[in-house]
Design an enzyme around this catalytic site. Structure first.
Site, short mmCIF file in Angstrom:
data_model
loop_
_atom_site.label_atom_id
_atom_site.label_comp_id
_atom_site.label_asym_id
_atom_site.label_seq_id
_atom_site.Cartn_x
_atom_site.Cartn_y
_atom_site.Cartn_z
N ASN A 49 1.07 -6.21 8.00
CA ASN A 49 1.41 -4.90 7.44
C ASN A 49 2.23 -4.20 8.51
O ASN A 49 1.69 -3.66 9.47
CB ASN A 49 0.11 -4.15 7.12
CG ASN A 49 0.35 -2.80 6.49
OD1 ASN A 49 1.49 -2.33 6.42
ND2 ASN A 49 -0.71 -2.17 6.04
N ARG B 73 2.84 -7.11 3.40
CA ARG B 73 2.80 -5.94 2.54
C ARG B 73 4.21 -5.34 2.50
O ARG B 73 4.80 -5.05 3.55
CB ARG B 73 1.83 -4.91 3.12
CG ARG B 73 1.86 -3.65 2.32
CD ARG B 73 0.98 -2.58 2.93
NE ARG B 73 0.98 -1.41 2.09
CZ ARG B 73 0.91 -0.17 2.55
NH1 ARG B 73 0.86 0.06 3.84
NH2 ARG B 73 0.91 0.84 1.72
N HIS C 97 0.03 2.05 -3.61
CA HIS C 97 -1.37 1.60 -3.44
C HIS C 97 -1.73 0.55 -4.51
O HIS C 97 -2.90 0.36 -4.81
CB HIS C 97 -2.39 2.75 -3.60
CG HIS C 97 -2.36 3.78 -2.52
ND1 HIS C 97 -2.58 5.11 -2.78
CD2 HIS C 97 -2.17 3.67 -1.18
CE1 HIS C 97 -2.50 5.80 -1.65
NE2 HIS C 97 -2.25 4.95 -0.66
N ARG D 76 -0.04 15.53 2.48
CA ARG D 76 0.98 15.66 1.42
C ARG D 76 0.49 16.59 0.31
O ARG D 76 -0.69 16.55 -0.05
CB ARG D 76 1.30 14.30 0.81
CG ARG D 76 2.03 13.38 1.74
CD ARG D 76 2.23 12.00 1.12
NE ARG D 76 1.87 10.98 2.09
CZ ARG D 76 1.46 9.75 1.78
NH1 ARG D 76 1.39 9.37 0.52
NH2 ARG D 76 1.15 8.90 2.72
N GLU E 217 -7.28 -4.38 0.91
CA GLU E 217 -5.90 -4.73 0.60
C GLU E 217 -5.47 -6.03 1.28
O GLU E 217 -4.71 -6.81 0.71
CB GLU E 217 -4.97 -3.57 0.99
CG GLU E 217 -5.11 -2.40 0.02
CD GLU E 217 -4.63 -1.07 0.57
OE1 GLU E 217 -5.33 -0.51 1.44
OE2 GLU E 217 -3.58 -0.60 0.14
#
Ligand code: ADP
Length: 405
Positions: A10, A94, A183, A244, A387
């Site tokens: 990743n 990823r 996601h 955010r 993940e």
């Protein structure tokens, strides 16, 4: 013996996280990360789990991604897990943005890389780092399949009614403006694990997945396929997140530019880095926010209320999108650990079939579990996301099926 290991990478702009897994049983052989790449104070933390060797850490300048991956390879080699091992089947990467083209994991070639590059304008922070990670890994093991697993792929099943923004069609199409969602690897994994917890096949279950980490997103999954998700063209839309804003009237942007005299970049930083929980109360860690609330802090309490209000709106919206809901699954740092968030998210929604067992909800565990009351019509699940395992599984499934051709 055939190759059964997968290295998952990743790659971020200044970091690389990695895990080496054995796909016979999904066991982690080694995990680690390199951070602050390009700085004097780069740091590599490597934990070999296959041997009983403890965590190893070293600091000092690591100039770029190539140097970082070479350092990782050296650590793995020291444990007898080197990248030159014949047991390594593939490297799974990823990749954040796969646009509309990549609906499934894909073996990387030059044409695939060119398409990921073409998507840089819609993922300027992520796709360049992902490309660098792939190119670096290719240089180290040119003979090995490199597989891209896209954050957006799970969401490509959304109907046009959910994916289209109601703006001028020609403009939207010319600039590839639509809801992509992110996601996806987590939403795929968690919705499937939720079906397993219920003892059912994914095709028979409708799930609302709430991925609540520092970034946060919700998805509506019908029979294993995503039909709506809260993040959009970028990961800014939707739920209130750590830093955010999530949903906002787009006219706020014009207002900030015209009236507050802010530049486009300043507005970008405001909405992505200085908003959400941190903008509302100065903290983005839910643990700290809960501590402040317990100490009577009103700003922290308001930040929590705004966060929960938005979350409940999405639960209601996805209820209406799905029609029938079998389970709501909470995942990621906040969803897995913050019992008060789960309690507040579903409080008073008994009419919708939602009721927690508060003892089960308050009991911490790192396992996937059901925390709803036995009489509740809709299961409420807590499912730790994974993940890396999902990327490794998808990568391995692709290279194993290719090798049978
Ligand atoms: P990301 O991968 O998006 O960076 P994570 O899924 O790791 O995020 O979630 C990180 C967040 O999880 C932290 O910012 C914190 O708010 C929250 N978190 C972690 N542990 C707890 C806990 N025990 N209680 C409440 N929140 C927690």
């Amino acid at each position: 013996m055939s190759a059964t290991r997968v290295l998952v990478l990743n790659s971020g702009s200044s970091s690389v996280k990695y895990q080496l897994l054995d796909m016979r049983d999904g066991a982690r052989l080694a995990v680690g990360l390199v951070e602050r790449i390009g700085e004097e104070t780069s740091r590599l933390v490597h934990t070999p789990l296959a041997t009983d060797g403890g965590k190893r850490e070293r600091t000092g300048p690591i100039a770029d991604h190539e140097a970082a991956l070479k350092a990782v390879a050296a650590e793995l080699a020291a444990d007898g897990l080197g990248l030159d091992s014949p047991e390594l089947a593939a490297i799974g990467h990823r990749v954040v943005h796969g646009g509309m083209r990549f609906t499934a994991p894909t073996v990387v070639d030059e044409e695939v890389l060119a398409e990921v590059e073409r998507l840089v304008p819609v993922a300027p922070l992520h796709n360049p780092a992902n490309i660098t990670g792939i190119r670096t890994a290719q240089a180290l093991r040119p003979d090995l399949p490199q597989v891209a697993v896209f954050d957006t792929a799970f969401h490509t099943t959304m109907p046009e009614s959910a994916a289209r923004y109601a703006i001028d069609t020609e403009t939207a199409d010319a600039h590839r403006i639509r809801r992509y969602g992110f996601h996806g690897t987590s939403h795929a994994y968690v919705s499937r694990e939720t079906a397993r917890l219920l003892g059912k096949e994914p095709e028979d279950v409708n799930v609302i997945v709430l991925h609540l980490g520092n970034g946060a997103s919700a998805s509506a999954v019908r029979g294993g396929r995503c039909v709506d998700t809260s993040m959009g063209l970028t990961p800014l839309e939707g739920l209130v997140m750590g830093t955010r804003s999530g949903d906002i009237d787009p006219a706020v942007v014009f207002h900030l530019k015209r009236v507050a005299g802010m530049s486009t970049d300043e507005v970008d930083v405001l909405l992505n880095k200085k908003s959400g929980l941190i903008g509302l109360c100065g903290d983005n860690d839910m643990r700290e926010i809960r501590r402040r609330i317990d100490a009577g802090d009103e700003r922290a309490a308001l930040a929590f209320d705004v966060y929960i209000h938005r979350l409940r709106k999405y639960i209601g919206a996805y209820y209406a999108v799905l029609g029938r809901v079998d389970a709501i699954a909470f995942t990621a740092g906040v969803g897995e650990n913050a019992a008060p968030v789960r309690a507040a998210a579903v409080a008073g929604l008994e009419e919708l079939g939602l009721a927690l067992d508060s003892a089960l909800n308050d009991e911490w565990s790192d396992r996937a579990r059901i925390v709803s009351a036995p009489y509740a019509r809709v299961a409420i699940a807590v499912v730790p996301t994974d993940e890396e395992l999902e990327i490794a599984r998808q990568t391995f499934a692709l290279v194993s099926s290719n090798s049978l051709d």
